[in-house]
Design an enzyme around this catalytic site. Structure first.
Site, PDB file in Angstrom:
ATOM      1  N   PHE A  97     -14.132  63.399  27.601  1.00  0.00           N
ATOM      2  CA  PHE A  97     -14.603  62.009  27.707  1.00  0.00           C
ATOM      3  C   PHE A  97     -13.520  61.117  27.114  1.00  0.00           C
ATOM      4  O   PHE A  97     -13.226  61.176  25.927  1.00  0.00           O
ATOM      5  CB  PHE A  97     -15.931  61.754  26.987  1.00  0.00           C
ATOM      6  CG  PHE A  97     -16.405  60.352  27.249  1.00  0.00           C
ATOM      7  CD1 PHE A  97     -17.148  60.053  28.380  1.00  0.00           C
ATOM      8  CD2 PHE A  97     -16.052  59.308  26.407  1.00  0.00           C
ATOM      9  CE1 PHE A  97     -17.543  58.746  28.662  1.00  0.00           C
ATOM     10  CE2 PHE A  97     -16.435  57.998  26.679  1.00  0.00           C
ATOM     11  CZ  PHE A  97     -17.182  57.721  27.812  1.00  0.00           C
ATOM     12  N   ASP A 143      -6.402  62.265  21.821  1.00  0.00           N
ATOM     13  CA  ASP A 143      -7.355  61.157  21.835  1.00  0.00           C
ATOM     14  C   ASP A 143      -8.242  61.304  20.604  1.00  0.00           C
ATOM     15  O   ASP A 143      -9.185  62.091  20.582  1.00  0.00           O
ATOM     16  CB  ASP A 143      -8.182  61.186  23.123  1.00  0.00           C
ATOM     17  CG  ASP A 143      -9.214  60.055  23.164  1.00  0.00           C
ATOM     18  OD1 ASP A 143      -9.467  59.439  22.111  1.00  0.00           O
ATOM     19  OD2 ASP A 143      -9.773  59.810  24.250  1.00  0.00           O
ATOM     20  N   LYS A 149     -12.131  52.511  18.189  1.00  0.00           N
ATOM     21  CA  LYS A 149     -13.410  52.493  17.489  1.00  0.00           C
ATOM     22  C   LYS A 149     -13.278  52.018  16.028  1.00  0.00           C
ATOM     23  O   LYS A 149     -13.189  50.838  15.780  1.00  0.00           O
ATOM     24  CB  LYS A 149     -14.074  53.867  17.573  1.00  0.00           C
ATOM     25  CG  LYS A 149     -14.487  54.239  19.010  1.00  0.00           C
ATOM     26  CD  LYS A 149     -15.394  55.428  19.015  1.00  0.00           C
ATOM     27  CE  LYS A 149     -15.639  55.995  20.404  1.00  0.00           C
ATOM     28  NZ  LYS A 149     -16.628  55.294  21.183  1.00  0.00           N
TER      29      LYS A 149
HETATM   30  C1  LIG Z   1     -12.723  60.293  22.779  1.00  0.00           C
HETATM   31  C2  LIG Z   1     -12.971  58.939  23.373  1.00  0.00           C
HETATM   32  N1  LIG Z   1     -11.982  58.322  24.029  1.00  0.00           N
HETATM   33  C3  LIG Z   1     -12.142  57.107  24.571  1.00  0.00           C
HETATM   34  C4  LIG Z   1     -13.349  56.453  24.481  1.00  0.00           C
HETATM   35  C5  LIG Z   1     -13.514  55.097  25.114  1.00  0.00           C
HETATM   36  O1  LIG Z   1     -13.608  54.114  24.154  1.00  0.00           O
HETATM   37  P1  LIG Z   1     -14.201  52.669  24.543  1.00  0.00           P
HETATM   38  O2  LIG Z   1     -15.667  52.847  24.775  1.00  0.00           O
HETATM   39  O3  LIG Z   1     -13.895  51.802  23.339  1.00  0.00           O
HETATM   40  O4  LIG Z   1     -13.480  52.222  25.770  1.00  0.00           O
HETATM   41  C6  LIG Z   1     -14.409  57.058  23.804  1.00  0.00           C
HETATM   42  C7  LIG Z   1     -15.725  56.388  23.706  1.00  0.00           C
HETATM   43  O5  LIG Z   1     -16.726  56.951  23.367  1.00  0.00           O
HETATM   44  C8  LIG Z   1     -14.216  58.338  23.242  1.00  0.00           C
HETATM   45  O6  LIG Z   1     -15.196  58.969  22.603  1.00  0.00           O
END
Ligand SMILES: Cc1ncc(COP(=O)(O)O)c(C=O)c1O
Length: 410
Positions: free
Chosen positions: A151, A236, A265
């Site tokens: 994700f 990530d 975040k």
């Molecule tokens: C591992 C990871 N990458 C990227 C994202 C995307 O972040 P955003 O919702 O701020 O676009 C999330 C969101 O939950 C995430 O958990």
């Protein structure tokens, strides 16, 4: 949606009901929220419009790691609101460079590309890797290897390499150039990387997939493979990073340093959207003026808050809290195995809990927990995620787990 049959329906005042009905009429239905209408929050507690208090065990998907309205973060925000909030990158601001210097140091890297949302950081990381592939590695038709059940966000490119059909269906045509291998399988990764591979992109611990911790040798092997094959390792850490797992980065658990960190975040302290791509100059230096940008990326308000967040992380206390209280949380949740819980996974104050499906879906159990004053979020099927703000106390953990046990007893 009013979740007919829920005890909430009978106890809702017209204020809650009206808000939820207004939401259903005017807010796009891309989420399915629990019927809790937040009005204020402090630390680990959210208060709804009825005055009911809930222990927040989601922390806005880890964006509120330091607690709601953390006093250090809000003090910075208030001060910066009275100075300057947005100038765009057309000019310098006195906030951006100090923030980037501090964040780069925290990551042990040279440079930072500031953005806003997590998905933007991922998109930006992909662009940087492709540009590096073109300019430095000399690859024409590049590919990036990703992990199954990943994700990384919701943009068109990102959902192109997702295997979540709900996120993908109907949104094609998809962006090409991605290959997917099982998470945790370094041999599959070794077979898939070829001369056109420019990057391996993965979450060191998969969050939305259900807090999946890889086998111990996996990330060190990914690191070694990337080095041997001249491929960028992109971690990530948008959900797993910034003290959530008890270390500054989840990669730290295995002594692994990726080439690129993607952060978001909690970087914005629960106040501003703030994300970043962090890497050394020989990688981020591939970007030149006009090749990438964002009007709000690196704005002075977000940068000031980001500096405070980095200073808080540099002290190490949130990482320590997450380690100590995480052990407590995992011990307490582990005691429920055999009593409605099938398995508990995770690191630090981040737990994925598989519930015996006889107790209902994750969503149904979340609703029953909310009725008892605990807010959690289901991930897939019957998996719940416990990820409270890192300022939670041991007593509050006990209280939440006690409520959870009550729900499982029926
Ligand atoms: C591992 C990871 N990458 C990227 C994202 C995307 O972040 P955003 O919702 O701020 O676009 C999330 C969101 O939950 C995430 O958990």
């Amino acid at each position: 949606m009013l979740h007919a049959g829920s005890a909430f329906v009978t106890t809702m005042t017209s204020r809650t009901q009206e808000t939820i009905e207004l939401d259903a009429r005017h807010v796009a239905h891309n989420y399915s929220p629990l019927p809790v209408v937040a009005a204020s929050a402090e630390g680990v507690w959210i208060t709804d419009v009825e005055g009911r208090r809930y222990l927040d065990c989601l922390a806005a998907y880890s964006a509120v790691n330091f607690g709601h309205r953390n006093p250090e973060v809000t003090a910075t925000a208030h001060a910066q609101l009275d100075a300057v909030t947005l100038v765009s990158r057309a000019f310098h601001s006195d906030r951006l460079a100090p923030f980037c210097a501090a964040l780069a140091e925290l990551c042990g890297k040279d440079m930072v590309l500031p953005m806003n949302s997590g998905a933007e950081a991922v998109e930006s990381g992909i662009k940087v890797a492709r540009k590096w592939g073109t300019d430095v590695k000399g690859v024409r038709d590049s590919n990036i290897v990703v992990a199954q059940n990943n994700f990384h966000g919701r943009t068109t490119t990102i959902i192109s390499f997702s295997d979540d059909e709900t996120a993908r269906r109907g949104f094609g045509p998809y962006t090409p150039g991605f290959r997917s291998v099982p998470f945790g399988d370094a041999d599959a990764l070794a077979r898939t990387i070829d001369e056109n591979t420019v990057a391996v992109l993965l979450e060191p611990i998969q969050g939305e997939a259900g807090i999946i911790v890889p086998p111990d040798g996996y990330l060190p092997r990914v690191r070694a493979l990337c080095t041997e094959r001249n491929v960028l390792m992109i971690a990530d850490e948008i959900q797993s990073g910034l003290a959530r797992t008890g270390r500054t980065f989840a990669c730290d658990h295995w002594g692994v340093v990726p080439d690129i960190y993607l952060l978001g975040k909690a970087l914005g302290g629960g106040v501003m959207p703030l994300s970043a791509v962090v890497a050394d100059r020989h990688i981020l230096g591939v970007l030149h003026p006009g090749e990438h940008g964002s009007t709000f990326g690196g704005n002075p308000l977000a940068a000031a808050i980001g500096s405070t967040v980095v200073a808080m992380l540099a002290r190490g206390e949130f990482q320590e809290r997450s380690t100590e209280l995480g052990e407590h949380l995992h011990r307490r949740l582990g005691n429920l195995i055999g009593h409605g819980v099938l398995a508990v996974r995770g690191e630090g104050l981040w737990a994925g809990v598989d519930i015996d499906p006889v107790h209902g879906t994750g969503k149904e159990v979340s609703l029953r927990l909310a009725e008892r004053g605990v807010l959690v979020k289901d991930t897939h099927g019957s998996t719940l995620r416990f990820a409270p703000p890192l300022v939670i106390t041991a007593d509050e953990i006990d209280w939440a787990v006690h409520r959870f046990a009550e729900v499982l007893r029926g």
